[in-house]
Scaffold this active site. Structure first.
Site, PDB file in Angstrom:
ATOM      1  CG  ASP A 120      17.987 -14.167  42.689  1.00  0.00           C
ATOM      2  OD1 ASP A 120      17.540 -13.095  43.126  1.00  0.00           O
ATOM      3  OD2 ASP A 120      18.278 -14.333  41.505  1.00  0.00           O
ATOM      4  CB  CYS A 192      16.073  -6.723  40.375  1.00  0.00           C
ATOM      5  SG  CYS A 192      17.797  -6.648  40.908  1.00  0.00           S
ATOM      6  CB  SER A 487      18.957 -13.921  35.723  1.00  0.00           C
ATOM      7  OG  SER A 487      18.095 -12.899  36.155  1.00  0.00           O
TER       8      SER A 487
END
Length: 569
Positions: A120, A192, A487
């Site tokens: 991220d 992810c 997120s």
């Protein structure tokens, strides 16, 4: 070459001696010195496979005639840092990473950089570093993990793990099934599986032109990823020879291209922070003016990129790609459907605002990629979008006079207008306790404040409470607003990045339990239904915020700007 500063001339005899101690041959002293900034970590699933990619990049550099040097930078896994005090370090790590790369690259006078990233805050930190140092640089994002599967049920980290908690607590699944999902949701190395922040930033890096085609979507465990890493090593040596620098590529046009792609795909709301921070690092809008008397810096507002660009474009761009968590389509399926080259091709054909420019690998031709495969079931023609709404939106109103963000693609259209009753919490932990004890009901608006860049400090992501809302079946029946952030896996009526934040005396600090709040996505508004007179009375009673943070977070809290400026320090 820049590296001549540490390797040329009699005075640099000690420097050459130390370089030889590091393994540099006399012959390779004349080669371009290329740094490989690697965020390898055994702690971060997205990064555990990077040792292999380091080797491939190194092979590419040496094959093209360069000399490679690997050095490390920190990496935080947002999923592991989520839901506790550790998340306060995630966003600040972005600037720490940029500082680390700047320090090593400039201290050792490197000629170029390959930036090996994935998750991220690491990718935006590396983008910021590339813009700040402005020596030839290319980014290799390590790629998404494989899709999870258990008993023929397709899984992802969000839907298979985070949201499973709410299902278990609701009695929908057994503890045995919860443990099965836990083991099967994240089956390999990689970021992810959905268009969460890591993969959003990888995609936007490719759109900007700092990664090779298909780099964003090629699986972390694929041979294609290894080939892309090798080719990136070859490419950086060529860029050093041609003197192609990041600021030749990071322009107002390329950043607006990234915004357009982000809106068209419904990426993570965190991209707003990172694009604004990158624009600042690239000094867009600054213009050097030289006269006979002096040299000064002027500012050209036509060249800058601000939140207004997101707002302007969000009213024009349709969403024609819809990925996990907004759908069941994973990054693996998106890659097989054509990935970012197919998206670029569709945008270049359909959107006048989408500009051509320099791009790595398969160059733009008249503003578009040519000869790319596109599966229309996943990447719709722009004329046949999933929705005429953009994937992301900016909301304004008396709660957010300087803006807030929402992932429109993750909101059910029946909820585009939502009015509810405020339930206020001064931390994520307080809100989680209320959710876990079933204190949040249909019609509520959960208000989580003092979680902004300064107030947190660190602007934590609220994936745990938003996932619990969705898991409990309240995703379309209750809302959540915060001066923190989300997120990329968040879905539901969730508004973040509220500015000004509570720690700076924003209206979100004045909300009381029982107040009515209205969210209107169609009108792009977020309002507290309380009179101006009452708000002024509450403001007079509000106690000034005093941060208790020390160490790195204390320094961050003292220097960070608000989210509408990218939470830059």
């Amino acid at each position: 070459m820049r590296s001549d500063n540490i390797k040329k001339g009699i005075a640099r005899t000690p420097h050459r001696s130390l370089l030889m101690a590091a393994g540099v041959s006399r012959k390779n002293m004349d080669s371009p010195f290329i740094g490989i900034a690697s965020s390898f970590s055994d702690l971060v699933p997205g990064h555990i496979g990077m040792r292999d990619l380091e080797r491939q990049i190194e092979k590419g550099i040496h094959s093209a005639g360069g000399q490679a040097f690997i050095f490390g930078v920190p990496a935080v896994c947002d999923g592991i840092a989520m839901g506790h005090s550790g998340m306060r370090y995630s966003l600040p790590s972005r600037d720490l990473i940029a500082d680390c790369i700047e320090t090593v690259a400039n201290a050792h006078q490197l000629d170029g950089l390959v930036l090996l990233s994935n998750c991220d805050k690491i990718t935006p930190g590396m983008l910021i570093a590339a813009a700040r140092i402005n020596i030839p640089a290319i980014i290799v994002t390590a790629g998404p993990m494989l899709d999870g599967e258990s008993k023929c049920e397709k899984l992802s980290m969000i839907k298979g793990a985070f949201e499973a908690i709410g299902k278990y607590r609701n009695g929908e699944i057994t503890e045995e099934r919860l443990l099965e999902l836990e083991e099967a949701s994240c089956p390999s190395a990689g970021a992810c599986q959905g268009l969460y922040t890591a993969n959003t930033m990888a995609c936007l890096t490719e759109v900007i032109g700092l990664s090779l085609p298909y780099c964003a979507t090629a699986s972390a465990v694929s041979s294609q990823k290894r080939r892309i890493a090798f080719e990136s090593g070859m490419q950086i040596v060529e860029w050093v020879k041609q003197d192609v620098k990041p600021l030749d590529i990071i322009t107002r046009d390329s950043l607006r291209n990234a915004i357009i792609a982000d809106l068209a795909m419904g990426g993570s709301t965190n991209s707003f922070l990172h694009i604004l921070a990158l624009a600042n690092a690239a000094r867009l809008g600054e213009q050097k003016i030289h006269t006979a008397e002096s040299s000064k810096t002027a500012f050209n507002k036509k060249e800058e990129v601000t939140l207004k660009d997101f707002e302007e474009l969000s009213h024009k761009i349709h969403q024609f790609v819809k990925l996990e968590p907004s759908s069941d389509i994973s990054m693996t399926q998106f890659h097989n459907a054509g990935g970012i080259p197919a998206v670029i091709d569709e945008l270049a054909k359909s959107i006048p605002e989408f500009k051509g420019g320099k791009s790595t690998g398969g160059k733009y031709r008249e503003g578009k990629y040519t000869g790319v495969y596109s599966d229309k079931r996943v990447i719709h023609p722009y004329s046949e979008p999933f929705t005429t709404k953009p994937g992301l939106g900016i909301l304004y109103g008396n709660i957010a006079p300087e803006g807030s963000v929402i992932k429109i693609s993750a909101v059910d259209e029946s909820c585009y207008e939502f009015e509810g009753t405020a339930k206020t919490f001064d931390s994520e932990e307080e809100a989680m306790t209320a959710l876990e004890n079933d204190l949040i009901k249909e019609g509520d608006v959960v208000v989580i404040r003092y979680e902004g860049p300064k107030g947190g400090p660190g602007m934590r992501e609220m994936l745990a409470p938003t996932s619990l809302l969705a898991g409990k079946g309240l995703g379309t029946k209750a809302a959540l607003i915060t001066d923190g952030r989300f997120s990329g896996g968040t879905r539901g009526i969730c508004v973040g990045h509220i500015c000004p934040e509570a720690a700076n005396g924003g209206v979100i600090a004045l909300i009381k339990d029982g107040d009515k709040i209205k969210i209107d996505i169609n009108k792009r508004s977020l309002d507290l239904l309380v009179s101006d007179e009452e708000l002024e009375r509450r403001r007079r009673e509000l106690k000034p915020f005093v941060s208790k943070a020390d160490g790195y977070l204390g320094k961050y809290a003292r220097t960070v700007q608000d989210a509408s400026h990218g939470a830059i320090v």
